[in-house]
Write an enzyme that holds these catalytic residues in place. Structure first.
Site, short mmCIF file in Angstrom:
data_model
loop_
_atom_site.label_atom_id
_atom_site.label_comp_id
_atom_site.label_asym_id
_atom_site.label_seq_id
_atom_site.Cartn_x
_atom_site.Cartn_y
_atom_site.Cartn_z
N CYS A 9 -5.25 -3.19 2.08
CA CYS A 9 -5.15 -3.25 3.53
C CYS A 9 -6.50 -3.44 4.22
O CYS A 9 -7.04 -4.54 4.27
CB CYS A 9 -4.41 -2.02 4.07
SG CYS A 9 -3.64 -2.30 5.69
N LYS A 22 -8.96 2.22 -2.73
CA LYS A 22 -9.26 1.57 -1.44
C LYS A 22 -10.70 1.91 -1.03
O LYS A 22 -11.12 3.07 -1.09
CB LYS A 22 -8.27 2.05 -0.38
CG LYS A 22 -8.35 1.35 0.96
CD LYS A 22 -7.21 1.82 1.87
CE LYS A 22 -7.19 1.09 3.20
NZ LYS A 22 -6.04 1.48 4.03
N THR A 56 15.48 6.47 27.49
CA THR A 56 15.50 5.10 28.03
C THR A 56 14.31 4.78 28.93
O THR A 56 14.29 3.73 29.55
CB THR A 56 16.81 4.87 28.82
OG1 THR A 56 16.87 5.80 29.91
CG2 THR A 56 18.02 5.05 27.93
N LYS A 62 3.13 15.56 30.40
CA LYS A 62 4.50 15.10 30.14
C LYS A 62 4.57 14.30 28.84
O LYS A 62 5.46 14.49 28.01
CB LYS A 62 4.98 14.22 31.30
CG LYS A 62 5.28 14.92 32.59
CD LYS A 62 5.90 13.92 33.56
CE LYS A 62 6.25 14.55 34.88
NZ LYS A 62 6.93 13.60 35.78
N GLU A 80 6.90 3.68 33.40
CA GLU A 80 7.30 4.99 33.92
C GLU A 80 6.60 6.12 33.19
O GLU A 80 6.11 7.07 33.80
CB GLU A 80 8.82 5.15 33.77
CG GLU A 80 9.64 4.18 34.60
CD GLU A 80 11.12 4.23 34.26
OE1 GLU A 80 11.90 3.64 35.02
OE2 GLU A 80 11.48 4.83 33.23
N SER A 124 0.55 -2.61 7.05
CA SER A 124 -0.07 -2.96 8.33
C SER A 124 0.98 -2.89 9.43
O SER A 124 1.91 -3.70 9.47
CB SER A 124 -0.64 -4.38 8.25
OG SER A 124 -1.20 -4.78 9.49
N LYS A 130 0.40 -9.75 16.32
CA LYS A 130 -0.55 -9.40 15.25
C LYS A 130 -0.50 -10.38 14.07
O LYS A 130 -1.52 -10.61 13.41
CB LYS A 130 -0.26 -7.98 14.76
CG LYS A 130 -1.33 -7.41 13.84
CD LYS A 130 -1.03 -5.95 13.54
CE LYS A 130 -2.12 -5.30 12.71
NZ LYS A 130 -1.81 -3.86 12.45
N GLU A 167 0.83 -1.20 0.00
CA GLU A 167 0.00 0.00 0.00
C GLU A 167 0.88 1.26 0.00
O GLU A 167 1.85 1.35 0.74
CB GLU A 167 -0.88 -0.02 1.25
CG GLU A 167 -1.75 1.19 1.46
CD GLU A 167 -2.58 1.11 2.74
OE1 GLU A 167 -3.55 1.86 2.86
OE2 GLU A 167 -2.24 0.27 3.62
N TYR A 205 -9.02 4.94 13.32
CA TYR A 205 -8.91 4.50 14.71
C TYR A 205 -7.44 4.26 15.01
O TYR A 205 -6.63 4.15 14.10
CB TYR A 205 -9.73 3.21 14.96
CG TYR A 205 -9.35 2.04 14.06
CD1 TYR A 205 -8.29 1.19 14.38
CD2 TYR A 205 -10.06 1.79 12.89
CE1 TYR A 205 -7.94 0.13 13.57
CE2 TYR A 205 -9.71 0.73 12.06
CZ TYR A 205 -8.65 -0.10 12.40
OH TYR A 205 -8.30 -1.14 11.59
N ASP A 236 16.82 -0.43 32.11
CA ASP A 236 16.26 0.24 30.94
C ASP A 236 17.34 0.74 29.99
O ASP A 236 17.28 0.49 28.79
CB ASP A 236 15.36 1.41 31.37
CG ASP A 236 14.19 0.97 32.22
OD1 ASP A 236 13.57 -0.04 31.87
OD2 ASP A 236 13.91 1.62 33.24
N SER A 237 18.33 1.44 30.53
CA SER A 237 19.40 1.94 29.66
C SER A 237 20.23 0.78 29.11
O SER A 237 20.77 0.87 28.00
CB SER A 237 20.30 2.93 30.40
OG SER A 237 20.96 2.33 31.49
#
Length: 582
Positions: free
Chosen positions: A156, A116, A414, A529, A419, A193, A199, A41, A122, A313-314
């Site tokens: 699609c 299409k 990170t 934030k 969080e 997609s 998925k 697509e 959504y 995380d880092s």
């Protein structure tokens, strides 16, 4: 008839480069004896082009490029190429000015254009903003002296409206049923997609159902690559009339596959079936590596910089960056403060050795003292607290941005999804950066990914995985001083954010009402934030990115679960949303 499935990685807006990419794969397909080439697509302009579609010059240049591409294709090869097509009747009929289309290139010209029919609006999709819906069943006949094949073309979302599969219809028309009703021999679906974890299983179940129910083979072609916050996994797949997989392309990489349609048997013949990835961790890892690699490449970065704290995380972001860009292109910055533990420094150094990335150390103790002195008079008579703790993060953020600016490195943030959801992060501090790599990865999944990485050898130092998580902004601090344990927090967040459950539902699932109320309050207050964060690589069904559109200035509480008529008077009083500057 031999069908070439071109699973390609276009760059949004690069009309010339994408056309060359399609032409190159077309030549490869012709060399393999292909008769028909299928591309994803909007393959000519890349998906999603977003508001580039509002520029008439963009649409006009696409038209010129598709005509040139038609002339340049190898002789004898027919191709379907995705583009945005001008809707010449738009002004007269009050319609949208363009269609999301597939051009049939044949004999050196644009022989036909298909539109299409179903336009998703959504989550991350906003196609009704730009496109007019097609109204006709899209069919063409591929003819040679030996065979004649009627091919139905879908794009699609046209594939995603089976009432018998979903239990309902999201749109009035089902393009697949319409094509089958017209007696097509084969359906092709050209898609862009986006990836979310798990998925592909859903896609294959849906396509298998459609092929088997309608006794019609289906070829599904999907884009790969990272475009901003979206990652496309490819895994193009074909099903015969019995709903059996006959071909599957690779995940998260360019691929070109051939599948043959037998006109006598009226079915697809078995082809190459590549394996799907073995686990959710494997899927997410490949997605994030590709997301970082393409974001850097398509934005013109070759190197990345990361703040190394010695935390999990880092560590994960560093491992992803090293895999995406090469360890020689990743710089880790250690920024210890007086509160940094010795093991955090040693863990970060051990990680760098394991990944073979370069590090620099910039101690921030003296900078903290300077900030305290500069603010001392104004802060006289106040208690030291979160503000002072956050100064450490903001000092680090400034240093990282200075390195990024000076050397042209891409700064990778990170923070994880847990969080980011509750605002346990600092604006203009650890949120600084150009790409939020794991901001759609919950903390529990971060640990799972690190353990998965260590399945054969210790990539992430074990101490990083096993020690209590801490921001180390004050003595003996741990995350659980301020937050529920991450197993609890992540389950509440999944129910609240992903499943959109009410507070009552979450409490009924076994969680403390007080904890649920606290988490919902944190999520609500942190919206301002999140609006200022870097693009978030999407790997779940509900990410804090373009698919999350909550208001900042709002007095609606996510805790409210029943209509006003059932709970309170019509003049419903709700708690005021309060913001913090943490």
């Amino acid at each position: 008839m031999k069908i070439a499935i071109a699973q390609i990685n276009p760059t949004v807006g690069d009309l010339t480069g994408n056309a060359q990419r399609i032409l190159s794969v077309a030549q490869q397909a012709a060399n393999l004896g292909a008769d028909l080439l299928l591309t994803p697509e909007l393959s000519l302009c890349g998906y999603p082009p977003r508001d580039l579609l509002m520029r008439p010059s963009f649409i006009q240049q696409m038209k010129q490029q598709i005509e040139a591409l038609a002339k340049a294709l190898p002789a004898g090869l027919t191709a379907l190429v995705g583009l945005a097509e001008d809707n010449s009747a738009a002004a007269a009929k009050g319609e949208k000015p363009i269609f999301n289309s597939m051009a049939l290139l044949q004999g050196g010209q644009v022989a036909k254009v298909f539109h299409k029919r179903l336009l998703p609006t959504y989550d991350v999709f906003d196609e009704d903003r730009y496109f007019e819906s097609g109204t006709e069943a899209n069919i063409f006949t591929y003819e040679t002296a030996e065979e004649s094949v009627r091919i139905g073309v879908t794009i699609c979302e046209d594939l995603w409206n089976s009432e018998s599969f979903w239990g309902r219809r999201a749109y009035p028309v089902d393009p697949i049923q319409a094509l089958v009703g017209e007696g097509v021999d084969l359906v092709v679906n050209l898609s862009a997609s986006p990836f979310t974890c798990g998925k592909q299983t859903l896609r294959e179940n849906m396509i298998a159902h459609a092929a088997k129910q309608n006794r019609c083979p289906i070829v599904y072609v999907n884009q790969i690559g990272g475009n901003d916050d979206l990652i496309f996994d490819g895994q193009s797949v074909s099903f015969n009339r019995q709903g059996e997989v006959v071909s599957r392309a690779a995940a998260f990489t360019d691929d070109l596959q051939l599948v043959e349609f037998d006109a006598i048997a009226q079915d697809l013949q078995p082809g190459e079936i590549k394996a799907t990835l073995p686990s959710a961790d494997a899927e997410i890892w490949e997605a994030l590596v590709l997301g970082v690699k393409d974001y850097a490449r398509k934005c013109g970065f070759s190197k990345a910089v990361i703040g190394l704290s010695g935390g999990v995380d880092s560590a994960l972001v560093s491992a992803i960056a090293a895999a995406a860009l090469g360890p020689q292109n990743v710089l880790g910055i250690l920024m210890p403060s007086p509160y940094s533990s010795e093991h955090s420094i040693s863990d970060a150094q051990q990680l760098a050795r394991s990944l073979n990335i370069t590090t620099q150390t910039l101690s921030i103790g003296s900078l903290m003292t300077s900030y305290d002195a500069a603010l001392g008079e104004m802060f006289t008579g106040t208690e030291s607290g979160v503000t002072e703790e956050n100064l450490q993060s903001r000092i680090r953020g400034n240093l990282l941005m200075a390195v990024s600016n000076k050397f042209g490195h891409l700064l990778l943030t990170t923070g994880n999804k847990s969080e980011v959801a509750v605002g346990y992060c600092t604006l203009y501090g650890d949120m600084n950066g150009g790409l939020a790599v794991i901001a759609d990865v919950p903390k529990t999944r971060v640990y799972s990914l690190c353990r998965w990485l260590n399945r054969s050898s210790e990539v992430i130092p074990n101490n990083i995985i096993t020690k209590p998580p801490s921001a180390e902004l004050k003595p003996d601090q741990t995350d659980q001083d301020a937050l529920p344990d991450y197993d609890t927090l992540d389950d509440i967040l999944e129910r609240l954010v992903q499943k959109q459950q009410s507070a009552d539902d979450i409490v009924a699932a076994g969680h403390s009402a007080a904890v649920v109320e606290k988490v919902i309050g944190l999520v609500t207050r942190a919206e301002f934030k999140r609006r200022q964060s870097a693009p978030v690589l999407k790997v779940t069904d509900r990410a804090f990115g373009m698919g999350w559109r909550m208001p900042i200035a709002s007095r609606w509480s996510l805790a409210i679960s029943k209509p006003a008529s059932e709970t309170q008077p019509a003049l419903l009083a709700t708690d005021q949303t309060l913001m913090t500057s943490a």
